[in-house]
Design a protein around this motif. Sequence first.
Motif, mmCIF file in Angstrom:
data_model
loop_
_atom_site.group_PDB
_atom_site.id
_atom_site.type_symbol
_atom_site.label_atom_id
_atom_site.label_comp_id
_atom_site.label_asym_id
_atom_site.label_seq_id
_atom_site.Cartn_x
_atom_site.Cartn_y
_atom_site.Cartn_z
ATOM 1 N N GLN A 362 0.947 -1.086 0.387
ATOM 2 C CA GLN A 362 -0.110 -0.265 0.051
ATOM 3 C C GLN A 362 1.110 1.582 0.080
ATOM 4 O O GLN A 362 0.499 2.274 -0.744
ATOM 5 N N ARG A 363 1.975 1.258 0.691
ATOM 6 C CA ARG A 363 2.781 2.892 1.118
ATOM 7 C C ARG A 363 3.695 2.545 -0.581
ATOM 8 O O ARG A 363 3.684 3.766 -1.192
ATOM 9 N N THR A 364 3.789 1.429 -1.018
ATOM 10 C CA THR A 364 4.390 1.064 -2.314
ATOM 11 C C THR A 364 3.949 1.962 -3.731
ATOM 12 O O THR A 364 3.350 3.176 -4.732
ATOM 13 N N LEU A 365 2.171 1.676 -3.154
ATOM 14 C CA LEU A 365 1.076 1.970 -4.240
ATOM 15 C C LEU A 365 1.242 3.499 -4.070
ATOM 16 O O LEU A 365 0.688 4.254 -5.094
ATOM 17 N N ASP A 366 0.683 4.376 -3.026
ATOM 18 C CA ASP A 366 0.884 5.628 -2.157
ATOM 19 C C ASP A 366 1.590 6.161 -3.275
ATOM 20 O O ASP A 366 1.613 7.492 -3.637
ATOM 21 N N SER A 367 2.648 5.315 -3.344
ATOM 22 C CA SER A 367 3.957 6.510 -3.429
ATOM 23 C C SER A 367 4.239 6.389 -5.759
ATOM 24 O O SER A 367 4.222 7.760 -6.557
ATOM 25 N N LEU A 368 4.031 5.539 -5.926
ATOM 26 C CA LEU A 368 3.649 5.317 -7.348
ATOM 27 C C LEU A 368 2.309 6.368 -7.845
ATOM 28 O O LEU A 368 2.760 6.543 -9.240
ATOM 29 N N ALA A 369 1.465 5.540 -6.832
ATOM 30 C CA ALA A 369 0.336 7.341 -7.495
ATOM 31 C C ALA A 369 1.328 8.642 -7.513
ATOM 32 O O ALA A 369 0.759 9.246 -8.112
ATOM 33 N N ALA A 370 1.745 9.177 -5.999
ATOM 34 C CA ALA A 370 2.285 10.327 -6.099
ATOM 35 C C ALA A 370 3.029 10.409 -7.556
ATOM 36 O O ALA A 370 2.972 11.439 -8.463
ATOM 37 N N ALA A 371 4.047 9.600 -7.958
ATOM 38 C CA ALA A 371 4.741 9.906 -9.030
ATOM 39 C C ALA A 371 3.870 9.975 -10.576
ATOM 40 O O ALA A 371 4.193 9.690 -11.939
ATOM 41 N N GLY A 372 2.583 9.032 -10.483
ATOM 42 C CA GLY A 372 1.957 9.715 -11.767
ATOM 43 C C GLY A 372 2.441 7.774 -12.716
ATOM 44 O O GLY A 372 1.777 7.700 -13.731
ATOM 45 N N LYS A 373 2.877 6.786 -11.938
ATOM 46 C CA LYS A 373 2.585 5.634 -12.105
ATOM 47 C C LYS A 373 1.471 4.954 -11.986
ATOM 48 O O LYS A 373 1.779 3.649 -12.514
ATOM 49 N N ALA A 374 1.069 4.852 -11.370
ATOM 50 C CA ALA A 374 0.054 3.547 -10.530
ATOM 51 C C ALA A 374 -1.347 4.709 -10.424
ATOM 52 O O ALA A 374 -1.063 6.179 -10.146
ATOM 53 N N GLN A 375 -3.193 4.312 -10.256
ATOM 54 C CA GLN A 375 -3.566 4.903 -10.204
ATOM 55 C C GLN A 375 -4.643 3.845 -9.992
ATOM 56 O O GLN A 375 -4.739 2.869 -9.627
ATOM 57 N N SER A 376 -5.835 4.347 -9.430
ATOM 58 C CA SER A 376 -6.936 3.669 -8.575
ATOM 59 C C SER A 376 -8.338 4.316 -8.921
ATOM 60 O O SER A 376 -8.357 4.874 -8.807
ATOM 61 N N PHE A 377 -9.176 3.554 -8.274
ATOM 62 C CA PHE A 377 -10.330 2.876 -8.738
ATOM 63 C C PHE A 377 -10.933 2.607 -7.519
ATOM 64 O O PHE A 377 -10.745 1.878 -7.568
ATOM 65 N N GLY A 378 -12.651 2.950 -6.907
ATOM 66 C CA GLY A 378 -13.006 2.177 -5.832
ATOM 67 C C GLY A 378 -12.357 2.978 -4.769
ATOM 68 O O GLY A 378 -11.503 3.588 -4.483
ATOM 69 N N ARG A 379 -13.171 2.530 -3.780
ATOM 70 C CA ARG A 379 -12.733 2.696 -1.824
ATOM 71 C C ARG A 379 -12.811 1.355 -1.733
ATOM 72 O O ARG A 379 -13.999 0.430 -1.671
#
Length: 406
Positions: A362-379
């Motif tokens: 989850q921490r890695t995904l958050d950092s990738l999302a901040a860098a624009g390398k991953a995106q999420s949808f849903g909650r």
Amino acid sequence: MDPLIQAAAQALAAGDPLGALKRVALRDDASALALRGIAMAQLGDFIRAKALVRSAARAFGPKQAVARARCVVAEAEIALASRDLAWPAKALGAARATLEAHGDRANAAHAGYLEVRRLVLIGRIDEAESTLAALDPAPLPPALRAAHELVVAGVALRRLQTRTARAAFAQAKQAAHEARIPALIAEVESASHTLNLPAARLIARGEERLLLLDEVEALLASKAFVVDACRHVVQKADAVASLARRPVLFTLVYVLAQAWPTDVPRDTLIARAFRAKHADDSHRARLRVEIGRLRTVLGALADVSATRHGFALTPRDARAVVVLARPVEETHAAMLALLADGESWSSSALALALGASQRTVQRTLDSLAAAGKAQSFGRGRARRWMAPPASGFATTLLLPTPITLN
């Protein structure tokens, strides 16, 4: 059989979910619910698809064991497509056994292929091969034969057996055209394209070049001493030493291999391995200890010789020393490789596939999302992650896979 149900089933088998929905969209009997669920899955609405298939399983009742088992297989396929790898595999195994006992060999085989695909995704290649060996594709319809060959190719790619993978893709392409399902044909074409993409970088004597998968296979089978930065191992032909859990030792051998045949100054090794800006006596003492450990791990593969200024790698019975690196440098390459398959992943599924804790993922995904390398949808539990494919590069060597030690 109800003619509308039969027509909807034929439409789904031909890859036409909208045609199926036209026939059963307003019905809520068990068979219609199951077909609607499969249609919604083909259209990409996995949440609605799962709910419909589960409702169908309940509606069939305990006396309709085969129908319920088929619903379980459908739900397992939806879970795999939505990368819910924590879905209970025992339920799929029980459904497969029920189908085999009642003579439904096609759906039983389909359940087997789903099981193999899940095992491949989480890196359990030996188990995947064992399950696959027990499945005979000869009596199956073309669509399932294509699925079989795709699974064979997937396992072969993880084993770096490109000749086997190429032959399997050819068989899959032929079966897909026999099935006349456009989506299946496109899937085979996309998967087979992996063989023509750069899979790694070769670094030797200060020069770099990209390698295809078959070139990587040839390199690992040669007499060269290979430092594999994709899997964190050192290898010469069939002799392999894993440093996946020894990051300091791997950094040392990686730096030494890049500099071969020259030596590397002690201060450079200290800076790279220990991330120290200024080397002192304690760092030099630790370096001697780690070099001793590295010599022990390398064993008969190579030695590390002390020089006047530092250390040099000395391979034994090897024609050359080369470094096999990722095609692009990326800190979280393994996770991006999984996300780049075009499917949506949950953090729990990524944790299972990578062998990491869910909180770390989850921490890695958050950092990738901040860098624009991953995106999420849903909650919440419905949250899924995706990333655009790594254009122009194969991801086979970046995915998790077991290391065989000799």
